[in-house]
Write a protein that holds these residues in place. Structure first.
Motif, PDB file in Angstrom:
ATOM      1  N   ILE A  84       0.819  -1.273  -0.016  1.00 13.95           N
ATOM      2  CA  ILE A  84      -0.106   0.010  -0.001  1.00 13.95           C
ATOM      3  C   ILE A  84       0.833   1.227   0.093  1.00 13.95           C
ATOM      4  O   ILE A  84       0.250   2.304  -0.344  1.00 13.95           O
ATOM      5  CB  ILE A  84      -1.119  -0.025   1.099  1.00 13.95           C
ATOM      6  CG1 ILE A  84      -0.129   0.051   2.470  1.00 13.95           C
ATOM      7  CG2 ILE A  84      -1.820  -1.251   1.326  1.00 13.95           C
ATOM      8  CD1 ILE A  84      -0.968   0.579   3.555  1.00 13.95           C
TER       9      ILE A  84
ATOM     10  N   LYS B  16      -1.990   3.169  -5.085  1.00 14.46           N
ATOM     11  CA  LYS B  16      -3.287   4.021  -4.783  1.00 14.46           C
ATOM     12  C   LYS B  16      -4.502   2.813  -4.874  1.00 14.46           C
ATOM     13  O   LYS B  16      -4.202   2.102  -5.698  1.00 14.46           O
ATOM     14  CB  LYS B  16      -3.404   5.034  -5.629  1.00 14.46           C
ATOM     15  CG  LYS B  16      -2.449   6.183  -5.435  1.00 14.46           C
ATOM     16  CD  LYS B  16      -2.710   7.174  -6.590  1.00 14.46           C
ATOM     17  CE  LYS B  16      -1.616   8.271  -6.263  1.00 14.46           C
ATOM     18  NZ  LYS B  16      -1.980   9.554  -7.118  1.00 14.46           N
ATOM     19  N   LYS B  17      -5.223   3.115  -3.897  1.00 13.69           N
ATOM     20  CA  LYS B  17      -6.414   2.240  -3.926  1.00 13.69           C
ATOM     21  C   LYS B  17      -5.810   0.522  -3.867  1.00 13.69           C
ATOM     22  O   LYS B  17      -6.777  -0.224  -4.508  1.00 13.69           O
ATOM     23  CB  LYS B  17      -7.378   2.359  -5.111  1.00 13.69           C
ATOM     24  CG  LYS B  17      -7.821   3.864  -5.082  1.00 13.69           C
ATOM     25  CD  LYS B  17      -8.961   4.062  -6.358  1.00 13.69           C
ATOM     26  CE  LYS B  17      -9.441   5.250  -6.261  1.00 13.69           C
ATOM     27  NZ  LYS B  17     -10.292   5.478  -7.421  1.00 13.69           N
TER      28      LYS B  17
ATOM     29  N   THR C 219      -2.189   1.912   9.890  1.00 14.67           N
ATOM     30  CA  THR C 219      -2.779   2.725   8.773  1.00 14.67           C
ATOM     31  C   THR C 219      -4.280   2.470   8.473  1.00 14.67           C
ATOM     32  O   THR C 219      -4.562   1.250   8.828  1.00 14.67           O
ATOM     33  CB  THR C 219      -1.838   2.329   7.538  1.00 14.67           C
ATOM     34  OG1 THR C 219      -2.613   3.352   6.509  1.00 14.67           O
ATOM     35  CG2 THR C 219      -2.022   0.974   7.095  1.00 14.67           C
ATOM     36  N   ASP C 220      -4.847   3.255   8.118  1.00 19.55           N
ATOM     37  CA  ASP C 220      -6.393   2.912   7.738  1.00 19.55           C
ATOM     38  C   ASP C 220      -6.284   2.828   6.329  1.00 19.55           C
ATOM     39  O   ASP C 220      -7.580   2.933   5.543  1.00 19.55           O
ATOM     40  CB  ASP C 220      -7.270   4.080   8.228  1.00 19.55           C
ATOM     41  CG  ASP C 220      -6.994   5.129   7.853  1.00 19.55           C
ATOM     42  OD1 ASP C 220      -5.973   5.505   7.200  1.00 19.55           O
ATOM     43  OD2 ASP C 220      -7.761   6.176   8.031  1.00 19.55           O
ATOM     44  N   LYS C 221      -5.376   2.935   5.534  1.00 22.52           N
ATOM     45  CA  LYS C 221      -5.291   2.621   4.202  1.00 22.52           C
ATOM     46  C   LYS C 221      -5.625   1.506   3.526  1.00 22.52           C
ATOM     47  O   LYS C 221      -4.987   0.625   4.382  1.00 22.52           O
ATOM     48  CB  LYS C 221      -4.155   3.579   3.565  1.00 22.52           C
ATOM     49  CG  LYS C 221      -4.157   5.026   3.791  1.00 22.52           C
ATOM     50  CD  LYS C 221      -2.832   5.771   3.390  1.00 22.52           C
ATOM     51  CE  LYS C 221      -2.914   7.224   3.738  1.00 22.52           C
ATOM     52  NZ  LYS C 221      -1.750   7.716   2.942  1.00 22.52           N
ATOM     53  N   GLY C 222      -5.787   1.331   2.383  1.00 24.30           N
ATOM     54  CA  GLY C 222      -5.799  -0.010   1.628  1.00 24.30           C
ATOM     55  C   GLY C 222      -6.904  -0.866   2.052  1.00 24.30           C
ATOM     56  O   GLY C 222      -7.444  -0.776   3.267  1.00 24.30           O
ATOM     57  N   THR C 223      -7.281  -1.585   1.228  1.00 24.62           N
ATOM     58  CA  THR C 223      -8.313  -2.708   1.447  1.00 24.62           C
ATOM     59  C   THR C 223      -8.005  -4.178   1.739  1.00 24.62           C
ATOM     60  O   THR C 223      -7.195  -4.667   1.153  1.00 24.62           O
ATOM     61  CB  THR C 223      -9.253  -2.811  -0.133  1.00 24.62           C
ATOM     62  OG1 THR C 223      -9.791  -1.643  -0.303  1.00 24.62           O
ATOM     63  CG2 THR C 223     -10.240  -3.822   0.226  1.00 24.62           C
TER      64      THR C 223
ATOM     65  N   ARG D 298     -11.807   1.043   0.199  1.00 23.64           N
ATOM     66  CA  ARG D 298     -11.459   2.078   0.994  1.00 23.64           C
ATOM     67  C   ARG D 298     -10.836   3.100  -0.311  1.00 23.64           C
ATOM     68  O   ARG D 298      -9.965   2.888  -0.944  1.00 23.64           O
ATOM     69  CB  ARG D 298     -10.382   1.714   1.835  1.00 23.64           C
ATOM     70  CG  ARG D 298     -10.852   0.918   3.248  1.00 23.64           C
ATOM     71  CD  ARG D 298      -9.679   0.765   4.065  1.00 23.64           C
ATOM     72  NE  ARG D 298     -10.333   0.244   5.278  1.00 23.64           N
ATOM     73  CZ  ARG D 298     -10.085   0.846   6.460  1.00 23.64           C
ATOM     74  NH1 ARG D 298      -9.831   2.082   6.502  1.00 23.64           N
ATOM     75  NH2 ARG D 298     -10.734   0.390   7.471  1.00 23.64           N
TER      76      ARG D 298
END
Length: 418
Positions: A230, A234-235, A266-270, A418
């Motif tokens: 991540i 991106k995404k 982190t709260d990023k990434g699915t 996300r």
């Protein structure tokens, strides 16, 4: 289109190409086919006889010898379509008297048009996530070298190197190319005994397509792969549950702390889970830990047909439904990995059951995947379990589902949520 014993593919003048939906033969026409997708593979079916349409007599025929060279044996030709294409029909062939199963691929119907090969397939996803033209080996080798230097002790990284370089796994390649979705295989065992398992086979003369992972990575090893991916994509999507492992829910003690470790950073990434959804309590705990989405593999939404293919060892079909409900109750994105075989998947009873299933569980997405199993043997087995009625047509059922459930996503790949 047929093949000689040496593998040479050629046309039979005066004969039309045929596809099958269950036991129903269908003449292939241009408006129901697409140019064979890049990266697709043509395959000769050994021992079987091709079923063709004799234009002069207006009849379907099973032939063993080339009509224009009677001393020459001929064989059916199928297509293994690229990702994003769902089979409208499977290859038409006669396997009377043959007990051995075909290898674990899907066998789409294919013919030759005016200028090109044409697949009897429907486009469901145009994203180039697994387009081989965008996966240069040079770039993969470079990515492998970088990860070896950066993470010399990460066993999961080493496993993914084998997936990418030896088995040609698109997900493994994408990790080292820093694009789209990366894999997180974890489980050495499974609680089902699927007929078409691609990582473990012990019966029916079948061979697994790849070796199953031989260890369970630590939460730290898992988190390193995720965070590395991540940081560049991106995404980004990272998924537990790959072809080179068993059922990821059986590796819960590694996955759950890994998800918590990731979400602390982190709260990023699915974070996605590809699963048979056999253990509802574990699904609920993973959702609470930070799982974002779940893709549930199903060949059928009817209990008896599901059980005949997945052959659960320690769970029941009702557990799958409880897991889906648990994920939806927590607001998670739920897709079904719907293993398609024309003539069964588009049968009247299966379609009716699918409509009720989507309505009852508010499913977010259907990932239309071609079943990698001998299609004639599969249809024969399913007909003994429960008669599904006449085939309605794959294009028909997809269109009808789109009309009835306008928010339902039709595709192939796990989407970022996300």
């Amino acid at each position: 289109m047929v093949a000689a014993e040496n593998g040479e593919i050629f046309e039979l003048e005066g004969y039309g190409a045929v596809g099958m939906s269950g036991n129903t033969p269908v003449v292939l026409k241009k408006d129901a086919t697409v140019p064979m997708p890049h990266g697709s593979e043509l395959m000769m079916l050994p021992q079987r006889k091709p079923v063709v349409y004799n234009i002069a007599t207006d009849r379907f025929e099973s032939i063993e010898q080339n009509p224009f060279a009677p001393e020459e044996k001929i064989f059916p030709v199928a297509v293994f379509n690229s990702p994003g294409y769902v089979n409208r029909h499977f290859c038409a062939y006669d396997d009377e008297g043959i007990k051995d199963l075909l290898p674990l691929f899907s066998y789409g119907a294919v013919g030759f048009g005016k200028n090109n090969f044409r697949s009897a397939a429907i486009v469901v996803d145009t994203e180039p996530r697994q387009d081989l033209r965008l996966m240069p080996r040079k770039g993969i080798v470079k990515g492998v070298s970088q990860m070896q230097k950066k993470y010399p002790k990460n066993r999961l990284m080493r496993h993914l190197e084998t997936c990418a370089l030896q088995y040609g796994c698109p997900a493994g390649k994408n990790f080292f190319l820093k694009r789209y979705e990366a894999p997180l295989p974890t489980s050495t065992v499974c609680n089902a005994n699927c007929l078409g398992c691609i990582s473990l086979q012990k019966e029916n003369n079948l061979c697994a397509c790849q070796d199953r992972i031989s260890f369970t990575p630590s939460p730290e090893e898992i988190a390193q792969v995720f965070l590395e991916h991540i940081s560049h994509v991106k995404k980004a999507v990272v998924s537990f549950g790959q072809g080179c492992e068993g059922e990821p829910l059986t590796a819960f003690t590694a996955i759950e702390p890994a998800i918590r470790l990731i979400r602390k950073k982190t709260d990023k990434g699915t974070i996605n889970l590809n699963t048979n959804a056999s253990l509802p309590n574990r699904v609920e705990e993973l959702c609470r830990a930070g799982l974002d989405s779940m893709r549930v593999s199903m060949n059928s939404v009817r209990k008896n047909c599901y059980t005949a293919y997945f052959r659960p060892r320690s769970y029941h079909f009702s557990d799958v439904l409880k897991s889906i409900d648990a994920a939806k109750q927590q607001g998670k994105f739920v897709a079904i990995n719907y293993l398609n075989c024309p003539g069964f998947t588009d049968s009247q009873k299966e379609f009716e059951a699918l409509n009720d299933f989507i309505d009852n569980f508010n499913i977010d997405m259907i990932q239309w995947r071609n079943l990698n199993f001998d299609p004639k043997k599969y249809c024969e087995l399913m007909s003994t379990v429960e008669d599904g009625g006449k085939p309605l047509g794959m294009d028909h059922i997809i269109q009808q589902l789109s009309n009835r459930f306008p928010k339902l996503i039709h595709g192939y790949f796990n989407p970022p949520v996300r």
